[in-house]
Every structure is written in C-alpha cells, then in structure tokens.
Design an enzyme around this catalytic site. Sequence first.
Site, PDB file in Angstrom:
ATOM      1  N   HIS A 159      -3.576  -5.320   1.118  1.00  0.00           N
ATOM      2  CA  HIS A 159      -3.398  -5.680   2.521  1.00  0.00           C
ATOM      3  C   HIS A 159      -3.819  -7.133   2.707  1.00  0.00           C
ATOM      4  O   HIS A 159      -4.730  -7.625   2.039  1.00  0.00           O
ATOM      5  CB  HIS A 159      -4.274  -4.792   3.408  1.00  0.00           C
ATOM      6  CG  HIS A 159      -3.855  -3.359   3.442  1.00  0.00           C
ATOM      7  ND1 HIS A 159      -2.709  -2.947   4.067  1.00  0.00           N
ATOM      8  CD2 HIS A 159      -4.432  -2.250   2.927  1.00  0.00           C
ATOM      9  CE1 HIS A 159      -2.599  -1.627   3.942  1.00  0.00           C
ATOM     10  NE2 HIS A 159      -3.636  -1.188   3.248  1.00  0.00           N
ATOM     11  N   CYS A 199       0.834  -1.196   0.000  1.00  0.00           N
ATOM     12  CA  CYS A 199       0.000   0.000   0.000  1.00  0.00           C
ATOM     13  C   CYS A 199       0.874   1.254   0.000  1.00  0.00           C
ATOM     14  O   CYS A 199       1.565   1.519  -0.982  1.00  0.00           O
ATOM     15  CB  CYS A 199      -0.979  -0.028   1.172  1.00  0.00           C
ATOM     16  SG  CYS A 199      -2.386   1.082   0.939  1.00  0.00           S
TER      17      CYS A 199
END
Length: 490
Positions: A433, A335
Amino acid sequence: MLRPIMFVGTASDVGKSIITAGFCRIFRQDGHRPAPFKAQNMSLNSYATPEGLEIGRAQAVQAEAAGIPCHVDMNPVLLKPTSDQASQVVLNGRLIGTQSAYEYFRENDRHELFVAATQAYDRLAGRFSPIVLEGAGSISELNLKRRDITNLRMARHADAATYLIADIDRGGVFGSVYGTLALLEPEEKSCIKGIIINKFRGDARLFEDGRQQLAELTGVPVVGVLPYFRDIFLEEEDSVVLARKQRGLGAAGLVKVAVVLLGRMSNFTDFDALGHDPRVQLYYTHDAAEIQEADIVILPGSKNTIEDLLTLKNNGLAAAIVQAHRTGKTVVGICGGYQMLGRSVEDPAGVESRVPATAGLGLLPVRTVLQGEKTTQQRRFAFRDGAVPDCQGYEIHMGQTIADGPPQPVATLADGTPDGYFAGPRCWGTYLHGIIDNPVVIDYLLAPYTSQKTSAPFDFAAFKNEQFDRLAALIRENVDMAQIYAALHR
C-alpha cells in the site's frame, strides 16, 4: 496541561474526523503537544504504525496533523468489516479474530474492550496534551449506549470538553441537534460544551438567528459554523465518500486511470497522490464500459478477496479487466487486487470467506493462500531495478502469495525480501500500500501513455501539510477559539 477535547456527532459522516485533524493541527501550531484518540473505529482504511501494528487510517492522518508518529494507543479497537454481518476485530494493533455483529456487541466482550480502550487512553494522556478524541456515529443511539466504548462513556472517563457536530448540508439540523441532546442523560449532557454546525453553504451571517434558536432550545452555545468546502484536501476514512468521487471521464489528453470499485474495498487512499497528478484523470468505477475506456486499470485492496473476486466474475467486470489487459492496457493489482490477478485464491481455514477457493483472473503466475496471521509493517523499498530503497509504503494483508517459477519482484524491501510479481510494464501486482505515493512509481506507470513530465516531482507529504494548515485557518476563522480554550483550562 490542557483538558482533553472531544468531537462527537449527531450522525455518521458529519465531519468528526476532519475537524479532529484540524484541531490537532491548531494545538500543534499553538505550541502544545496534541495527540488524536478514537477508542473504536470501524473502517476498511487502516495503516501500519512504525511498530508494525494496525490502526485506523483516520488516526494516522490526525497524527500527521499533530506532527507526531502514529501509535496504536491512538486507536485501540479497530473493526474491519468482512461482510454485512461480520468484522475482523483488531485489538491494540493485532487481529484477535472475526466476530458477527451479535457476538461483538455482547456485554462481556464490550466491557473487556472498554477496559482496553481506557488503558490505551491513559497511556496516551501520560505522554501528550491535549488529547483530541473523536466519537463514532451518533451519540444518541439508545439501544447501543450502555455498550458504548467510544462516545460519551469515553468522554466521561477522560473528563473531556465535548463538542457536538451536526451536518447542516443534509438538512434537519434543528431536529438532529435538539433530538440528540434531548436523549442524553443529565450527566452525559453535562459533557457537552458547545455545538459546531458543519458544511454550511452560503453566508454564515444568515444563520445568526439559527444559532440563537439552537442555543435557546438546547441550553448549549453554538461555538462555530464551518463552511462547506471543496478546496481543502484531506484523506477520508469512510468508503461512503467514494460515492462522491469522480467516476466519469475527463478531458482529452489525460491518462485515464480506473480504480475498480469493490464491495469490500480497503485503503482507497492508495490513489490520492495519483489523483492529484496533473497528467491523470482518475475515477472509481464498477462499469465495464468505463474500464474499457481507461488506459490503466487498478484493482485495489479488499477485506474479503474471494467474495469481491466472485462479484467481479458475476457482474462482468472480471472479463472487462482481462479484456483490457489483452488490448494492451496496463493492469495493476495492490494487496487483495494483487491476489485477484493470480491463478487462484485459497482460504482453507475460512479466514475471510466461507468459500474455500476460487480461480483468479490468471494474469499473473501466482497463487495465494490466506492464513490467520496478518502482516502489518511499514516498508522502505527499491522499485523495480532501483539500487537504493528510497521508496516508502506499508503492508497490511493476510496470507502468502507464491510464484509459479522464478520470482519477478516489483520491489525489493530494505531487508532484501522481494515483493509482488512483475509480468511486464503493463501487468504487475504488489502487497505494498502507498506504492503509488512515490513519484518514481507514478512516472513509471504513466510513461507508456504520456511524454509529459512534471516540472518537479509532486511532493505529496508537503501537499498534505499545506492542507492541514489551511484547515486549521478555516476553523480558527469560523469557530470561537477563545471559548474552546476557556473550556480546556482546568
């Protein structure tokens, strides 16, 4: 139908989230259909619901304990700090803007948020019973109480049997419990049905006099004394726990994985499964020497990518990460960490930072432009060249990352969309994630450093389920459940 139950605290980090999860599991075991609820959560750990909305990670974990899918009604207001004085405000799962603390605590704004929170609670209470509510911080912050949307104001709306949790390990438990209750108004104190002492070290029989004294001082019974434990693992939501996570180097022969500590680090639960792999020594660090000692360096997510990237450049960690890559170590970004590994991160609209752009670490040929619209989705995907999307993860990020040249995806989503950039087995980045919760990804990551194979893939979901059961058993053993159930029968 059972009356709702609520767990509030004398302070932050006294164990409210974990105890709430434990009671969600107890009620599920006892044949009820519980659901967690926290009106307002402040956390950098968040999660995407099946509908693609964003809630606090703690409520997602508590929903797991309750055996139900997470839902945005479980956490209608989420604050995600972007700096020491400002936070993203997520309402009913969607970003509505960034506000300073002063702006956020204006009375009109709080009234509207309280209405939204009570509406979410009412919807949830129409579908589940009992609702297991969690408070936030201390319930006796006098300067904030009239604007409170999370603690006893919500307890009174829900008519919840409320239990005060105090952490005896930090000391001063008599003062904190007595002072907390003494500062309540009579109608607030009437919500409190009992006190739970948490994190007691040693033989709880030694605290029998203390239980009696607290009950006499406050007029509220002590219904449980929970022991301090280290052998039950539950995902944490508050970054304060990172200070307690192991940072040093471990035994020889293990693959050393360094997760870079960022000032606005988000979703550090991404590394829990990896940390439980017997082949791995995982630690969190902001020490350049410890990064050099690692075999694998992971840049995690960030709520303020540019500011954290600038800090890495200023404290020498950026140079240490680049040097680790040059010497053949594996460097992975997730991310915000993926964004940092690129050539530039741009924020022309000031979505996260006042700095409009900065150069990245230059390890991946990508550039990122932050945008106001947030992506929040659960994902199924195929890792690398996999033919079947048999892995799971989720996206929570701002902006788009564009490759300079043909795409080289790390993963292919179930809808065919490519994700991330793969520069080679020792350098890649992804928006997913939870990608390292998948055994195939863990094995791929560790393969250059160990020939050891696990006898069977680590089943993280089964492991977590076992921990919920162990937590429930611990609570049953040390809390007067008959008193709890008596308070919940209307």
